[in-house]
Design a protein around this motif. Sequence first.
Motif, short mmCIF file in Angstrom:
data_model
loop_
_atom_site.label_atom_id
_atom_site.label_comp_id
_atom_site.label_asym_id
_atom_site.label_seq_id
_atom_site.Cartn_x
_atom_site.Cartn_y
_atom_site.Cartn_z
N THR A 37 0.89 -1.42 -0.04
CA THR A 37 0.25 0.09 0.07
C THR A 37 0.40 0.76 -0.13
OG1 THR A 37 0.06 0.16 2.57
CG2 THR A 37 -1.71 -1.03 0.96
N HIS A 38 2.27 1.00 0.63
CA HIS A 38 3.00 2.45 0.13
C HIS A 38 3.00 2.86 -0.86
CE1 HIS A 38 6.51 3.92 -0.15
NE2 HIS A 38 6.99 4.74 1.05
N ASP A 39 3.05 1.71 -1.98
CA ASP A 39 4.10 1.85 -2.91
C ASP A 39 2.55 1.93 -3.73
OD1 ASP A 39 6.39 1.09 -2.49
OD2 ASP A 39 6.51 -1.03 -3.13
N LEU A 40 1.22 1.75 -3.49
CA LEU A 40 0.23 2.42 -4.34
C LEU A 40 0.17 3.57 -3.94
CD1 LEU A 40 -2.46 2.20 -5.53
CD2 LEU A 40 -3.52 1.60 -3.48
N GLU A 41 0.44 4.12 -2.19
CA GLU A 41 -0.32 5.96 -2.00
C GLU A 41 0.79 6.01 -2.79
OE1 GLU A 41 -2.38 7.06 -0.20
OE2 GLU A 41 -3.18 4.64 0.77
N GLN A 42 2.47 6.25 -2.28
CA GLN A 42 3.18 6.86 -2.87
C GLN A 42 3.18 7.20 -4.69
OE1 GLN A 42 6.31 8.10 -2.07
NE2 GLN A 42 5.59 10.00 -3.41
N GLY A 43 2.71 6.53 -5.54
CA GLY A 43 2.50 6.09 -7.25
C GLY A 43 2.03 6.83 -7.25
N LEU A 44 0.55 6.73 -6.74
CA LEU A 44 0.01 7.68 -7.17
C LEU A 44 0.32 8.92 -6.73
CD1 LEU A 44 -3.35 5.56 -5.66
CD2 LEU A 44 -2.84 6.14 -7.76
N GLY A 45 0.39 9.18 -5.78
CA GLY A 45 1.41 10.86 -5.35
C GLY A 45 0.67 11.28 -4.33
#
Length: 282
Positions: free
Chosen positions: A207-215
């Motif tokens: 979920t970190h990668d998801l949120e960070q990827g979205l910005g």
Amino acid sequence: MKHFKLLTMLLLAVLLTSATNRKTTTIFIIGDSTAANKDISGGKKERGWGMALQCYFDPEYIVVDNHAVNGRSSLSFFNEGRWQKVLDKMQPGDYVIIQFGHNDEKPKADRHTDPGSTFDYMLARYVRETREHGGIPVLMNCVVRRNFAKVAPKNDDDEALRQTTFKDAQGLVEGDSLVDTHGLYRVAPRDVASRMNCLFVDANQITHDLEQGLGTEASKKLHMWFLPGEEPSVPNGRQDNTHYNIYGAHQVARLLADALCEQIPLLSRYRTNDDPCRMATE
């Protein structure tokens, strides 16, 4: 002694036959509000990722039974008798996803545990008792909060976020990098899984990668983040960086379903396209 061995062998044979003859396998979920079933009456949009997980597995073979509850920690979930209800339903070969942390962090004595001691103890107990009942435990660490603030707001109770409005969080300065709010609570499940040779899914990293990827801006679309007048069910708006809306719950459930299939290749046979199910649940 011979009679005891014979009875034991017969019992095992019955259990194995029962498991073989069952058409469906259950995936139980125990955890907190990030996974829990929610009240969807009146067009309410909040969802837990556990509500959406069934959409990613064929219900003819995999049944998701979501026991996660708002506001519960590994300690309070057990002490309220909720775990016993799962044990009573569990059959050999069923899976149990164990995901706590958000509320174990909170100071209230009926919920609080400490990573490295009481939190680890409770997680290990769930793993051990799942195995004693013939189930297969899967430890997950907690999903991230959407925290792009350089200084995270004080948060003693995620559940209280439902009573906030958009204006309550105005003025918060956000940066470009997601900042962790869980500390060692995201590490402990991995440690327990390693010590107990248990399946582990790094939901925090996923979920970190998801949120960070979205910005900073696009990640708001995952959560109960609405401007005043934007969503009829929350007319005054809401800025909730913990709980998911319909879109967010499905995005997280899809990623966790993929991770489960990686850890348990057998589940890949029953992985499904979510589109028809998502339309039905919205």
